[in-house]
Design an enzyme around this catalytic site. Sequence first.
Site, short mmCIF file in Angstrom:
data_model
loop_
_atom_site.label_atom_id
_atom_site.label_comp_id
_atom_site.label_asym_id
_atom_site.label_seq_id
_atom_site.Cartn_x
_atom_site.Cartn_y
_atom_site.Cartn_z
N ARG A 38 0.83 -1.22 0.00
CA ARG A 38 0.00 0.00 0.00
C ARG A 38 0.86 1.28 0.00
NH1 ARG A 38 -3.43 -3.57 -0.44
NH2 ARG A 38 -5.56 -3.38 0.32
N GLU A 90 -5.10 3.74 6.23
CA GLU A 90 -4.66 3.60 4.85
C GLU A 90 -5.12 4.82 4.05
OE1 GLU A 90 -5.69 -0.18 2.86
OE2 GLU A 90 -6.03 1.06 1.11
N SER A 123 -10.70 -0.57 2.91
CA SER A 123 -9.98 -0.73 4.18
C SER A 123 -9.61 0.64 4.71
CB SER A 123 -8.69 -1.51 3.98
OG SER A 123 -8.94 -2.77 3.47
N1 EPU Z 1 -10.74 -10.76 9.86
C1 EPU Z 1 -11.51 -10.81 11.01
N2 EPU Z 1 -12.48 -9.87 11.18
C2 EPU Z 1 -12.74 -8.91 10.27
C3 EPU Z 1 -11.96 -8.86 9.09
C4 EPU Z 1 -10.97 -9.80 8.91
O1 EPU Z 1 -11.30 -11.64 11.87
O2 EPU Z 1 -13.66 -8.12 10.48
C5 EPU Z 1 -9.71 -11.80 9.64
C6 EPU Z 1 -10.19 -12.77 8.58
O3 EPU Z 1 -10.95 -13.81 9.09
C7 EPU Z 1 -8.86 -13.28 8.01
C8 EPU Z 1 -7.97 -12.06 8.12
O4 EPU Z 1 -8.55 -11.22 9.11
O5 EPU Z 1 -8.32 -14.29 8.83
C9 EPU Z 1 -7.81 -11.34 6.79
O6 EPU Z 1 -9.06 -10.85 6.35
P1 EPU Z 1 -9.42 -10.56 4.83
O7 EPU Z 1 -9.07 -11.74 4.02
O8 EPU Z 1 -10.80 -10.05 4.78
O9 EPU Z 1 -8.39 -9.45 4.40
P2 EPU Z 1 -7.88 -8.14 5.13
O10 EPU Z 1 -6.47 -8.37 5.54
O11 EPU Z 1 -8.83 -7.74 6.18
C10 EPU Z 1 -6.84 -7.09 2.96
C11 EPU Z 1 -6.90 -5.80 2.21
C12 EPU Z 1 -8.19 -5.70 1.41
C13 EPU Z 1 -8.21 -6.86 0.43
C14 EPU Z 1 -8.10 -8.18 1.21
C15 EPU Z 1 -7.95 -9.34 0.28
C16 EPU Z 1 -5.57 -4.25 3.50
C17 EPU Z 1 -5.58 -3.05 4.38
N3 EPU Z 1 -6.77 -4.69 3.13
O12 EPU Z 1 -7.90 -7.09 3.91
O13 EPU Z 1 -8.15 -4.49 0.69
O14 EPU Z 1 -9.38 -6.85 -0.35
O15 EPU Z 1 -6.93 -8.17 2.06
O16 EPU Z 1 -6.67 -9.36 -0.26
O17 EPU Z 1 -4.51 -4.74 3.14
C18 EPU Z 1 -8.86 -2.26 0.47
O18 EPU Z 1 -7.68 -1.96 0.40
O19 EPU Z 1 -9.77 -1.39 0.40
C19 EPU Z 1 -9.23 -3.64 0.67
C20 EPU Z 1 -10.48 -4.02 0.84
#
Ligand code: EPU
Length: 338
Positions: free
Chosen positions: A165, A334, A238
Amino acid sequence: MIEVREDCSLKAYNTFDIDVKCKYFVESDDEEELRAFVAEYEWEPSEILILGGGSDFLFTEDFDGTVFYPHMQGMEIWKEDEKEVWVRVGAGVEWDDLVAWTVERGWGGIENLSLIPGHVGAAPVQNVGAYGMEAGERIEWVEAIELEKAVRVQIAGKNCRFAYRDSLFKTEWKNKYLITRVIFRLSKQPEFRLDYGALRQELAKVETPLTLSDVRQAVIRIRQAKLPDVKVLPNAGSFFKNPHVPRLQAERLREQYPEIPVYEVDEACCKLSAGWLIEQCGWKGRRLGKAGVYEKQALVLVNYGGATGVEIARLANEIRKTVFMKFGIWIEPEVYVM
Ligand code: EPU
């Protein structure tokens, strides 16, 4: 064409739907015209803001300066060989229109980035990423106007220091360049990237051989199930970045919270899920006034209607504090809070 407006509302130009104004709003879809304008126009560097799709900003007050809104259109083949194709795309093109266009033609490399809101011009700034892919891996050249000199330049992707990012456009080059077009290098032979658990699971239901379109559709299904549509519930994706912490700290946290998701970055460092940390603090689905934490993904803050930027920023601050108190980690936004 170039258009300059005074005291312009930014409500239609930010996905949080915040109603603030800027002093001047400069919109153009022609890089040469914009360059000539910039050569004559005077400003202080602190008084400008370059806006794309508006999904990276939270406005907490009126902006007492000039907003540039580059709106170059067009997607074209720049060059190609047997294996690869380079496409040159206007900064004002909707990111997902580009992904759809490339997937339809069978060109791989950005299909995992389907349905990300925003404009193409923001991709090199944020190095947009999802499901194990980052735009920076495919950015060969960035065309821009160097604002101070009012000249058009072409910057090699490998010099942009793309990271999670992040890029030089966010740091040392902030407000130095106004991005007008981006050249992406895509592959004619799909090389699927399916390491991301949720994507692999979703694709297990699909018949082989896999196509780029299958991957795109799977990503769209996952995103639609978890993330709010900005047109229905204004948000900026995010709100926080996933924090990087020293390995030792991650190991200690794992002893205390065995179920904590921890991702390896390198020998010294691990990445944690901000969404998980926020959810553990009880924020998921909670509201403070008209601002709230999305019920299906705690990383996303939403405007439930009529929230001010200050209300959303206040919620973000409360979240940061409680995450620090419970886990000893300051999570960082972010989005730019302005
Ligand atoms: N999780 C939770 N609770 C939540 C959200 C997530 O426990 O409310 C846990 C999930 O169960 C999982 C882990 O956190 O074990 C990762 O969650 P997720 O796969 O939803 O991805 P993220 O790390 O929360 C990032 C990006 C997203 C992107 C997804 C998929 C960042 C800041 N965000 O989210 O990007 O779509 O991975 O690659 O890196 C964005 O930038 O706007 C965005 C949505």
